[in-house]
Design an enzyme around this catalytic site. Sequence first.
Site, mmCIF file in Angstrom:
data_model
loop_
_atom_site.group_PDB
_atom_site.id
_atom_site.type_symbol
_atom_site.label_atom_id
_atom_site.label_comp_id
_atom_site.label_asym_id
_atom_site.label_seq_id
_atom_site.Cartn_x
_atom_site.Cartn_y
_atom_site.Cartn_z
ATOM 1 N N TYR A 195 -111.734 41.697 9.913
ATOM 2 C CA TYR A 195 -111.267 42.042 8.563
ATOM 3 C C TYR A 195 -110.873 40.764 7.828
ATOM 4 C CZ TYR A 195 -107.896 43.473 5.003
ATOM 5 O OH TYR A 195 -107.207 43.616 3.811
HETATM 6 N N1 LIG Z 1 -102.586 48.453 0.997
HETATM 7 C C1 LIG Z 1 -102.122 47.240 1.187
HETATM 8 O O1 LIG Z 1 -100.922 47.034 1.478
HETATM 9 C C2 LIG Z 1 -103.029 46.066 1.049
HETATM 10 C C3 LIG Z 1 -104.291 46.206 0.478
HETATM 11 N N2 LIG Z 1 -105.108 45.099 0.348
HETATM 12 C C4 LIG Z 1 -106.424 45.277 -0.288
HETATM 13 O O2 LIG Z 1 -106.270 45.997 -1.496
HETATM 14 C C5 LIG Z 1 -107.377 46.908 -1.667
HETATM 15 C C6 LIG Z 1 -106.848 48.329 -1.796
HETATM 16 O O3 LIG Z 1 -106.082 48.635 -0.618
HETATM 17 P P1 LIG Z 1 -105.878 50.180 -0.200
HETATM 18 O O4 LIG Z 1 -105.663 50.989 -1.421
HETATM 19 O O5 LIG Z 1 -104.867 50.224 0.900
HETATM 20 O O6 LIG Z 1 -107.324 50.521 0.367
HETATM 21 P P2 LIG Z 1 -107.812 51.773 1.256
HETATM 22 O O7 LIG Z 1 -107.697 51.407 2.701
HETATM 23 O O8 LIG Z 1 -107.148 52.990 0.752
HETATM 24 O O9 LIG Z 1 -109.386 51.769 0.917
HETATM 25 C C7 LIG Z 1 -109.806 51.936 -0.419
HETATM 26 C C8 LIG Z 1 -111.074 52.742 -0.415
HETATM 27 O O10 LIG Z 1 -112.157 51.997 0.144
HETATM 28 C C9 LIG Z 1 -113.161 52.948 0.446
HETATM 29 N N3 LIG Z 1 -114.100 52.431 1.449
HETATM 30 C C10 LIG Z 1 -113.813 52.004 2.691
HETATM 31 N N4 LIG Z 1 -114.948 51.665 3.344
HETATM 32 C C11 LIG Z 1 -115.979 51.900 2.473
HETATM 33 C C12 LIG Z 1 -117.389 51.754 2.557
HETATM 34 N N5 LIG Z 1 -117.971 51.315 3.670
HETATM 35 N N6 LIG Z 1 -118.128 52.101 1.480
HETATM 36 C C13 LIG Z 1 -117.543 52.566 0.355
HETATM 37 N N7 LIG Z 1 -116.206 52.712 0.206
HETATM 38 C C14 LIG Z 1 -115.439 52.388 1.267
HETATM 39 C C15 LIG Z 1 -112.433 54.192 0.960
HETATM 40 O O11 LIG Z 1 -113.136 55.330 0.489
HETATM 41 P P3 LIG Z 1 -112.917 56.815 1.104
HETATM 42 O O12 LIG Z 1 -111.419 56.997 1.171
HETATM 43 O O13 LIG Z 1 -113.576 57.707 0.114
HETATM 44 O O14 LIG Z 1 -113.551 56.808 2.469
HETATM 45 C C16 LIG Z 1 -111.028 54.046 0.367
HETATM 46 O O15 LIG Z 1 -110.689 55.107 -0.495
HETATM 47 C C17 LIG Z 1 -108.287 46.710 -0.465
HETATM 48 O O16 LIG Z 1 -109.334 45.810 -0.784
HETATM 49 C C18 LIG Z 1 -107.354 46.108 0.574
HETATM 50 O O17 LIG Z 1 -108.049 45.336 1.543
HETATM 51 C C19 LIG Z 1 -104.740 43.866 0.810
HETATM 52 C C20 LIG Z 1 -103.510 43.691 1.404
HETATM 53 C C21 LIG Z 1 -102.558 44.752 1.528
HETATM 54 N N1 LIG Z 2 -108.396 48.452 2.983
HETATM 55 C C1 LIG Z 2 -107.133 48.195 3.356
HETATM 56 N N2 LIG Z 2 -106.736 46.930 3.557
HETATM 57 C C2 LIG Z 2 -105.457 46.703 3.970
HETATM 58 C C3 LIG Z 2 -104.557 47.744 4.153
HETATM 59 C C4 LIG Z 2 -105.011 49.074 3.912
HETATM 60 O O1 LIG Z 2 -104.246 50.052 4.038
HETATM 61 N N3 LIG Z 2 -106.288 49.237 3.518
HETATM 62 N N4 LIG Z 2 -103.272 47.516 4.557
HETATM 63 C C5 LIG Z 2 -102.872 46.296 4.861
HETATM 64 C C6 LIG Z 2 -101.486 46.162 5.410
HETATM 65 O O2 LIG Z 2 -100.550 46.645 4.464
HETATM 66 C C7 LIG Z 2 -101.102 44.775 5.818
HETATM 67 O O3 LIG Z 2 -100.996 43.984 4.651
HETATM 68 C C8 LIG Z 2 -99.754 44.838 6.537
HETATM 69 O O4 LIG Z 2 -99.422 43.543 6.986
HETATM 70 C C9 LIG Z 2 -103.745 45.104 4.730
HETATM 71 N N5 LIG Z 2 -105.045 45.449 4.205
#
Ligand SMILES: NC(=O)C1=CN([C@@H]2O[C@H](COP(=O)(O)OP(=O)(O)OC[C@H]3O[C@@H](n4cnc5c(N)ncnc54)[C@H](OP(=O)(O)O)[C@@H]3O)[C@@H](O)[C@H]2O)C=CC1
Ligand SMILES: Nc1nc2c(c(=O)[nH]1)N=C([C@H](O)[C@@H](O)CO)CN2
Length: 237
Positions: free
Chosen positions: A149
């Site tokens: 990742y």
């Molecule tokens: N949440 C956090 O604390 C953090 C988030 N981030 C980044 O911020 C962004 C948003 O995070 P978050 O809201 O938690 O994300 P999620 O983990 O909720 O993923 C967002 C969406 O990505 C879609 N997805 C996953 N794999 C695929 C694929 N192969 N093809 C198409 N769609 C796909 C999923 O669709 P479905 O649900 O329909 O399967 C999901 O709804 C991400 O890029 C994440 O890496 C970075 C650090 C911390």
């Molecule tokens: N696609 C996602 N990316 C990440 C998620 C997640 O929920 N979906 N969550 C994290 C964590 O919050 C991480 O930042 C905790 O240390 C990171 N990326």
Amino acid sequence: MSQSPILVTGGAQRLGRHCVERLLDDGQPVIMSYRRERESLEALRRRGAVTLAADFSSEAGIHDFIARLKAQTSSLRAIVHNASDWAPDSLDDDAGANFERLFRVHMQAPYLINLHARELLDACQEPQRDIIHMTDYVSQKGSRKHAAYAATKAGLDNLTLSFAAMYAPDIQVNAIAPALIMLGEGDDEAYAEKAKAKSLMAKVPGPGVIYQTLRYLLDNDFVTGAILPVDGGRHLR
Ligand SMILES: NC(=O)C1=CN([C@@H]2O[C@H](COP(=O)(O)OP(=O)(O)OC[C@H]3O[C@@H](n4cnc5c(N)ncnc54)[C@H](OP(=O)(O)O)[C@@H]3O)[C@@H](O)[C@H]2O)C=CC1
Ligand SMILES: Nc1nc2c(c(=O)[nH]1)N=C([C@H](O)[C@@H](O)CO)CN2
């Protein structure tokens, strides 16, 4: 002048959904991709969001989405590459397939969409056009349990630099690099306390801080090639 839509990939839940809702609140037309149909999508559709199914786990799936995107709109104001899979490393025969899945969603999909949807951004008649990559604080640090990742998010950071140079001055290309923003459904209080302690600000802020950062980039016509940390000072812990 009619507004061109903003594309948000992975907009069905959590940070992406919050940004879709806030953009709609601002009167901004939105196209969003989703992978799994769910009831909550209906509320976004009722608010006018255009939803396009997308599975970026194969190159064919990425090209299929691009074709449907081009059939849906003739221009785009911005693209937010938010879709992501926070999959832990696999320690068995699935390790290679896991890495490939993360490469496709975090790197190949943004790369191919940026290349093939440039014509849609160029067709936007508004003063500014943006591409925003959602990356991650761990791009700079690595991760013991999410190495694939972190590596593919680091690749997306690097694509930010390349596309910023390729697309200037017509299109600005930036990244938002969060640390913990939202907890997962299964995270308990002990995990939350441990996670909060990892940043200097010692809190889990929620998705509003991401929309603030997205809004800053969309409203600033002199920022490109930037990777903006939204990490509560975690890089200093
Ligand atoms: N949440 C956090 O604390 C953090 C988030 N981030 C980044 O911020 C962004 C948003 O995070 P978050 O809201 O938690 O994300 P999620 O983990 O909720 O993923 C967002 C969406 O990505 C879609 N997805 C996953 N794999 C695929 C694929 N192969 N093809 C198409 N769609 C796909 C999923 O669709 P479905 O649900 O329909 O399967 C999901 O709804 C991400 O890029 C994440 O890496 C970075 C650090 C911390
Ligand atoms: N696609 C996602 N990316 C990440 C998620 C997640 O929920 N979906 N969550 C994290 C964590 O919050 C991480 O930042 C905790 O240390 C990171 N990326």
